[in-house]
Design a protein around this motif. Structure first.
Motif, mmCIF file in Angstrom:
data_model
loop_
_atom_site.group_PDB
_atom_site.id
_atom_site.type_symbol
_atom_site.label_atom_id
_atom_site.label_comp_id
_atom_site.label_asym_id
_atom_site.label_seq_id
_atom_site.Cartn_x
_atom_site.Cartn_y
_atom_site.Cartn_z
ATOM 1 N N HIS A 142 32.930 88.814 26.181
ATOM 2 C CA HIS A 142 34.014 88.582 27.144
ATOM 3 C C HIS A 142 34.245 87.085 27.262
ATOM 4 C CE1 HIS A 142 35.927 89.325 31.351
ATOM 5 N NE2 HIS A 142 36.803 89.467 30.389
ATOM 6 N N ALA A 143 35.512 86.676 27.177
ATOM 7 C CA ALA A 143 35.840 85.249 27.212
ATOM 8 C C ALA A 143 37.131 85.034 27.993
ATOM 9 C CB ALA A 143 35.983 84.690 25.796
ATOM 10 N N LEU A 144 37.269 83.827 28.547
ATOM 11 C CA LEU A 144 38.459 83.430 29.296
ATOM 12 C C LEU A 144 38.997 82.125 28.736
ATOM 13 C CD1 LEU A 144 37.210 83.901 32.990
ATOM 14 C CD2 LEU A 144 38.444 85.585 31.592
ATOM 15 N N LEU A 145 40.309 82.064 28.541
ATOM 16 C CA LEU A 145 40.981 80.803 28.277
ATOM 17 C C LEU A 145 41.534 80.317 29.609
ATOM 18 C CD1 LEU A 145 41.976 78.705 26.165
ATOM 19 C CD2 LEU A 145 44.132 79.978 26.114
ATOM 20 N N LEU A 146 41.074 79.136 30.045
ATOM 21 C CA LEU A 146 41.430 78.608 31.353
ATOM 22 C C LEU A 146 42.198 77.303 31.209
ATOM 23 C CD1 LEU A 146 37.931 79.016 33.062
ATOM 24 C CD2 LEU A 146 39.826 80.640 33.142
ATOM 25 N N SER A 147 43.242 77.140 32.006
ATOM 26 C CA SER A 147 43.899 75.838 32.116
ATOM 27 C C SER A 147 43.253 75.078 33.260
ATOM 28 C CB SER A 147 45.401 75.999 32.360
ATOM 29 O OG SER A 147 45.650 76.628 33.613
ATOM 30 N N VAL A 148 43.186 73.738 33.121
ATOM 31 C CA VAL A 148 42.455 72.907 34.065
ATOM 32 C C VAL A 148 43.396 71.901 34.707
ATOM 33 C CG1 VAL A 148 40.563 71.248 34.321
ATOM 34 C CG2 VAL A 148 40.357 73.131 32.683
ATOM 35 N N ASP A 149 43.282 71.749 36.014
ATOM 36 C CA ASP A 149 43.965 70.676 36.728
ATOM 37 C C ASP A 149 43.032 69.466 36.750
ATOM 38 O OD1 ASP A 149 45.104 68.876 38.485
ATOM 39 O OD2 ASP A 149 45.571 70.364 40.025
ATOM 40 N N GLN B 145 35.039 75.924 23.598
ATOM 41 C CA GLN B 145 36.089 75.063 23.069
ATOM 42 C C GLN B 145 36.783 74.327 24.208
ATOM 43 O OE1 GLN B 145 38.374 78.087 21.010
ATOM 44 N NE2 GLN B 145 37.443 77.622 19.046
ATOM 45 N N VAL B 146 37.208 73.096 23.919
ATOM 46 C CA VAL B 146 37.979 72.278 24.859
ATOM 47 C C VAL B 146 39.159 71.702 24.095
ATOM 48 C CG1 VAL B 146 37.974 70.294 26.413
ATOM 49 C CG2 VAL B 146 35.903 71.699 26.183
ATOM 50 N N LYS B 147 40.338 71.749 24.699
ATOM 51 C CA LYS B 147 41.533 71.224 24.037
ATOM 52 C C LYS B 147 42.364 70.452 25.053
ATOM 53 C CE LYS B 147 44.160 70.894 20.377
ATOM 54 N NZ LYS B 147 44.791 72.066 19.746
ATOM 55 N N TRP B 148 42.665 69.171 24.730
ATOM 56 C CA TRP B 148 43.523 68.359 25.597
ATOM 57 C C TRP B 148 44.667 67.841 24.726
ATOM 58 C CZ3 TRP B 148 40.968 65.049 29.949
ATOM 59 C CH2 TRP B 148 41.905 64.851 30.974
ATOM 60 N N PRO B 149 45.774 68.589 24.640
ATOM 61 C CA PRO B 149 46.857 68.246 23.715
ATOM 62 C C PRO B 149 47.753 67.147 24.270
ATOM 63 C CG PRO B 149 47.461 70.190 24.947
ATOM 64 C CD PRO B 149 46.062 69.817 25.397
ATOM 65 N N ARG B 150 48.614 66.613 23.405
ATOM 66 C CA ARG B 150 49.582 65.613 23.847
ATOM 67 C C ARG B 150 50.524 66.184 24.894
ATOM 68 N NH1 ARG B 150 51.565 62.586 18.254
ATOM 69 N NH2 ARG B 150 49.501 61.863 17.571
ATOM 70 N N LYS B 151 50.979 67.385 24.647
ATOM 71 C CA LYS B 151 51.816 68.108 25.602
ATOM 72 C C LYS B 151 51.183 69.470 25.832
ATOM 73 C CE LYS B 151 55.277 65.091 25.794
ATOM 74 N NZ LYS B 151 55.687 64.411 27.046
ATOM 75 N N GLY B 152 51.152 69.890 27.077
ATOM 76 C CA GLY B 152 50.505 71.153 27.406
ATOM 77 C C GLY B 152 49.257 70.904 28.235
ATOM 78 N N ALA B 153 48.672 71.983 28.712
ATOM 79 C CA ALA B 153 47.554 71.882 29.643
ATOM 80 C C ALA B 153 46.236 71.595 28.944
ATOM 81 C CB ALA B 153 47.442 73.188 30.429
ATOM 82 N N LEU B 154 45.353 70.903 29.669
ATOM 83 C CA LEU B 154 43.954 70.850 29.280
ATOM 84 C C LEU B 154 43.406 72.263 29.403
ATOM 85 C CD1 LEU B 154 41.134 69.570 28.769
ATOM 86 C CD2 LEU B 154 41.073 69.038 31.232
ATOM 87 N N THR B 155 42.802 72.777 28.336
ATOM 88 C CA THR B 155 42.281 74.143 28.355
ATOM 89 C C THR B 155 40.820 74.161 27.935
ATOM 90 O OG1 THR B 155 43.055 74.565 26.095
ATOM 91 C CG2 THR B 155 44.509 75.243 27.901
#
Length: 327
Positions: free
Chosen positions: A180-187, A160-170
């Protein structure tokens, strides 16, 4: 910013295949723009005012596609998108899928026997899958792709990829056995990632979505101001809606595991209420809401009434649409 639309990135050249690809992907456009995506091997954008195409990525081929969800994502993860606009439409994140190590099959179309047979990559169980990575590129076409960094050997599935209006790209990445899974924030500037949370299950991890559509939207569900997000976990034995800070710290549980959560529908910032579907008794589905993590309440319907209730929450306002089905 000029009005731009993303012109897809599939690998075929026939109109039938282009239509097929389009049927499995959401329309993808920037601010104040709309058009149907068309087929390419690399990502382009179309400037609506001038009608000119602008190339964004390089290196695409029949076996290395840009901007298209690979087979495993579509078939097993219910992810059909392969590109994502930034909220200001200045950047595009896109998937690169390298299928050069995937075995191929030669297939014909029984509905159109006059067409030539095609050789397509198909990952059988236990065989090599596509190698997937995520790149971020400016829509000006003048910058190089910034590749997102994570341990793709350990977590090869970009679920999954999420780029919201406010908040981090994850991004939500998972190992191949889906335990096993990781939710990561992206710079977006550097491609660096930071772990917000981990999920682990000895059997398998279910992918969670929110919203009233059958397919739904990928989590997390960010608050409108980007100050926190909702997440659904099953680590305590059943689906649970929890709220977390921007750094992933758990702030509390809004829907407990014993409250029969089925799916989050949305968040009403005016009420400070989370709306969700619950199943107090199968096969019933009812719409519930919880304010500020308090006690849940049923929105419509009566206890012991045999119903299937769904709802839709307006993204930018307090409007709610509820549908009710009874035997």
């Amino acid at each position: 910013l000029a009005s731009l639309i993303l012109i897809g990135a599939a690998l075929s050249a026939t109109g039938a295949e282009a239509r097929s690809r389009h049927n499995t992907q959401r329309d993808n456009w920037g601010l104040n723009s709309y058009a149907q995506p068309v087929v390419r091997r690399t990502d382009y954008v179309l400037e609506l005012a001038s009608g000119k195409e602008r190339r964004l990525s390089t290196g695409g081929s029949d076996r290395v596609t840009h901007g298209v969800a690979e087979f495993v994502a579509q078939e097993e993860m219910d992810r059909y998108d392969g590109s994502w606009w930034s909220p200001d439409s200045k950047l595009i994140a896109y998937e690169e899928a390298d299928t050069r190590a995937v075995e191929t099959f030669t297939l014909g179309d029984p509905a159109h026997p006059e067409l030539a047979f095609q050789t397509v990559p198909y990952p059988r169980p236990g065989k090599p899958n596509a190698k997937v990575r995520l790149g971020i590129v400016p829509v000006t076409g003048t910058g190089k792709t910034v590749w997102v960094k994570w341990d793709a050997e350990k977590y090869p599935y970009l679920t999954q990829v999420k780029w919201p209006r406010k908040g981090a790209l994850t991004i939500y990445v998972m190992d191949r056995v889906q335990q096993h899974a990781l939710l990561l924030s992206v710079d977006p500037k550097t491609g660096a990632t930071r772990t917000l949370l981990e999920e682990e299950d000895p059997a398998w991890i279910n992918l969670q979505h929110y919203g009233s559509d059958r397919r739904g939207e990928p989590l997390p569900l960010w608050l409108p101001d980007g100050s926190a997000f909702f997440w659904v976990t099953e680590r305590n034995g059943a689906p649970e809606a929890e709220i977390r800070s921007v750094d992933g710290r758990r702030l509390g549980s809004w829907v407990r595991p014993d409250q029969q959560l089925f799916r989050i529908l949305g968040y009403d910032v005016t009420e400070r209420a989370l709306y969700y579907q619950a199943s107090p008794e199968s096969p019933d589905l009812v719409v519930m809401r919880v304010r500020d993590g308090g006690n849940p309440e049923r929105v419509v319907g009566q206890p012991n009434e045999r119903v299937q209730v769904s709802g839709m929450i307006a993204e930018d306002g307090p409007t709610r649409l509820v549908s009710i089905e009874t035997p």
